[in-house]
Design a protein around this motif. Structure first.
Motif, PDB file in Angstrom:
ATOM      1  N   ALA A  62       0.830  -1.200   0.000  1.00 20.59           N
ATOM      2  CA  ALA A  62       0.000   0.000   0.000  1.00 20.59           C
ATOM      3  C   ALA A  62       0.867   1.255   0.000  1.00 20.59           C
ATOM      4  N   GLU A  63       1.947   1.238   0.757  1.00 23.48           N
ATOM      5  CA  GLU A  63       2.848   2.393   0.804  1.00 23.48           C
ATOM      6  C   GLU A  63       3.629   2.536  -0.496  1.00 23.48           C
ATOM      7  N   VAL A  64       4.000   1.428  -1.097  1.00 21.48           N
ATOM      8  CA  VAL A  64       4.694   1.474  -2.387  1.00 21.48           C
ATOM      9  C   VAL A  64       3.804   2.123  -3.449  1.00 21.48           C
ATOM     10  N   GLY A 111       2.549   0.267 -11.742  1.00 24.29           N
ATOM     11  CA  GLY A 111       1.182   0.691 -11.962  1.00 24.29           C
ATOM     12  C   GLY A 111       0.395  -0.284 -12.815  1.00 24.29           C
ATOM     13  N   HIS A 112       1.040  -0.876 -13.799  1.00 26.17           N
ATOM     14  CA  HIS A 112       0.347  -1.821 -14.669  1.00 26.17           C
ATOM     15  C   HIS A 112       0.148  -3.173 -13.982  1.00 26.17           C
ATOM     16  N   LEU A 113       1.072  -3.533 -13.107  1.00 24.44           N
ATOM     17  CA  LEU A 113       0.860  -4.746 -12.319  1.00 24.44           C
ATOM     18  C   LEU A 113      -0.381  -4.596 -11.453  1.00 24.44           C
ATOM     19  N   GLY A 114      -0.558  -3.399 -10.890  1.00 25.48           N
ATOM     20  CA  GLY A 114      -1.713  -3.158 -10.043  1.00 25.48           C
ATOM     21  C   GLY A 114      -3.019  -3.290 -10.800  1.00 25.48           C
ATOM     22  N   ALA A 115      -3.009  -2.855 -12.059  1.00 23.62           N
ATOM     23  CA  ALA A 115      -4.244  -2.879 -12.832  1.00 23.62           C
ATOM     24  C   ALA A 115      -4.558  -4.257 -13.405  1.00 23.62           C
ATOM     25  N   PHE A 116      -3.525  -4.995 -13.807  1.00 21.46           N
ATOM     26  CA  PHE A 116      -3.775  -6.202 -14.590  1.00 21.46           C
ATOM     27  C   PHE A 116      -3.201  -7.489 -14.003  1.00 21.46           C
ATOM     28  N   GLY A 117      -2.391  -7.375 -12.941  1.00 22.76           N
ATOM     29  CA  GLY A 117      -1.745  -8.589 -12.444  1.00 22.76           C
ATOM     30  C   GLY A 117      -2.553  -9.283 -11.374  1.00 22.76           C
ATOM     31  N   SER A 118      -3.785  -9.639 -11.678  1.00 24.97           N
ATOM     32  CA  SER A 118      -4.683 -10.175 -10.653  1.00 24.97           C
ATOM     33  C   SER A 118      -4.187 -11.481 -10.048  1.00 24.97           C
ATOM     34  N   ASN A 119      -3.376 -12.230 -10.777  1.00 29.52           N
ATOM     35  CA  ASN A 119      -2.849 -13.483 -10.229  1.00 29.52           C
ATOM     36  C   ASN A 119      -1.625 -13.261  -9.346  1.00 29.52           C
ATOM     37  N   ASP A 120      -1.078 -12.058  -9.434  1.00 26.98           N
ATOM     38  CA  ASP A 120       0.156 -11.767  -8.715  1.00 26.98           C
ATOM     39  C   ASP A 120      -0.035 -10.723  -7.618  1.00 26.98           C
ATOM     40  N   ILE A 121      -1.055  -9.893  -7.775  1.00 30.06           N
ATOM     41  CA  ILE A 121      -1.237  -8.744  -6.905  1.00 30.06           C
ATOM     42  C   ILE A 121      -2.495  -8.923  -6.057  1.00 30.06           C
ATOM     43  N   PRO A 122      -2.441  -8.603  -4.770  1.00 26.64           N
ATOM     44  CA  PRO A 122      -3.617  -8.766  -3.914  1.00 26.64           C
ATOM     45  C   PRO A 122      -4.685  -7.715  -4.191  1.00 26.64           C
ATOM     46  N   GLU A 123      -5.821  -7.903  -3.583  1.00 25.38           N
ATOM     47  CA  GLU A 123      -6.970  -7.031  -3.829  1.00 25.38           C
ATOM     48  C   GLU A 123      -6.673  -5.569  -3.517  1.00 25.38           C
ATOM     49  N   ILE A 124      -5.819  -5.300  -2.549  1.00 24.03           N
ATOM     50  CA  ILE A 124      -5.517  -3.916  -2.186  1.00 24.03           C
ATOM     51  C   ILE A 124      -4.943  -3.151  -3.381  1.00 24.03           C
ATOM     52  N   ALA A 125      -4.127  -3.818  -4.204  1.00 21.46           N
ATOM     53  CA  ALA A 125      -3.548  -3.167  -5.373  1.00 21.46           C
ATOM     54  C   ALA A 125      -4.569  -3.009  -6.485  1.00 21.46           C
ATOM     55  N   LEU A 126      -5.432  -3.992  -6.631  1.00 21.95           N
ATOM     56  CA  LEU A 126      -6.475  -3.888  -7.649  1.00 21.95           C
ATOM     57  C   LEU A 126      -7.435  -2.751  -7.310  1.00 21.95           C
TER      58      LEU A 126
END
Length: 204
Positions: A62-64, A111-126
């Motif tokens: 979240a801080e990142v 930023g793009h991982l947050g938008a599209f990396g649903s298999n790698d990134i938790p819900e907080i980033a999405l």
């Protein structure tokens, strides 16, 4: 008192080092592929020292993400004084944002991982990505609407459509550049903003 201030400065510097290390590793290795131990090593501290500042990996993420936005908006000086119609200023800002993206591949990829990396990134980033797009679209649409009311933007301009087009262009150009670093997304964004300026803005 001096010791307290010194400790606060040292703590803030340590947090910044942890966030910087996490941003680099998350962007390169992915969120799931990066351990807190690896981040601690990259930051030059112990894992217990890291946990003192960020008790969970999600708290650190979240801080990142917040730091990514701070760096982006600070770099393009969103709050600085501009001259001329707000829509012209906005096109300058979005051009500067793409220029900034080219200067820091790690931030852009994050930023793009947050938008599209649903298999790698938790819900907080999405959720961060969703809220970021919603807010950006609303702000851009408000600028277009203001420009129409002031007579600086064509009366038939659809504020939401123009805002969505700008966001889609930024996202698409960044994706192309992330796939092929030789692609000149800054030149492409310059061409796009010139087209918008020509077709939307009424020169006074």
């Amino acid at each position: 008192m001096a010791k307290t201030h010194d400790a606060e400065r040292a703590g803030a510097a340590r947090r910044a080092k942890i966030v910087s290390a996490a941003l680099t590793l998350f962007a390169v290795q992915g969120y799931r592929g990066t351990s807190l131990a690896a981040i601690a090593r990259e930051a030059g501290i112990t894992q217990s020292g890291l946990l003192h500042h960020f008790p969970t990996k999600e708290a650190l993420l979240a801080e990142v993400l917040a730091e990514r936005d701070r760096q982006t908006f600070d770099a393009v000086e969103v709050g600085r004084e501009y001259e001329g119609p707000a829509m012209v200023r906005t096109l300058e800002i979005v051009y500067d944002m793409v220029t900034r993206s080219r200067q820091n591949r790690e931030l852009t990829r994050m930023g793009h991982l947050g938008a599209f990396g649903s298999n790698d990134i938790p819900e907080i980033a999405l959720e961060w990505a969703r809220e970021r797009v919603r807010t950006f679209r609303a702000h851009l649409a408000a600028v277009v609407k203001e420009g129409v009311a002031a007579g600086h933007v064509r009366a038939d301009a659809d504020p939401t459509a123009v805002a969505s087009l700008i966001i889609g262009t930024i996202t698409g150009l960044e994706e192309q550049w992330l796939l092929d670093e030789s692609f000149d997304m800054v030149a492409a964004m310059g061409a796009f903003t010139r087209i918008l300026r020509r077709d939307l803005i009424i020169e006074g």
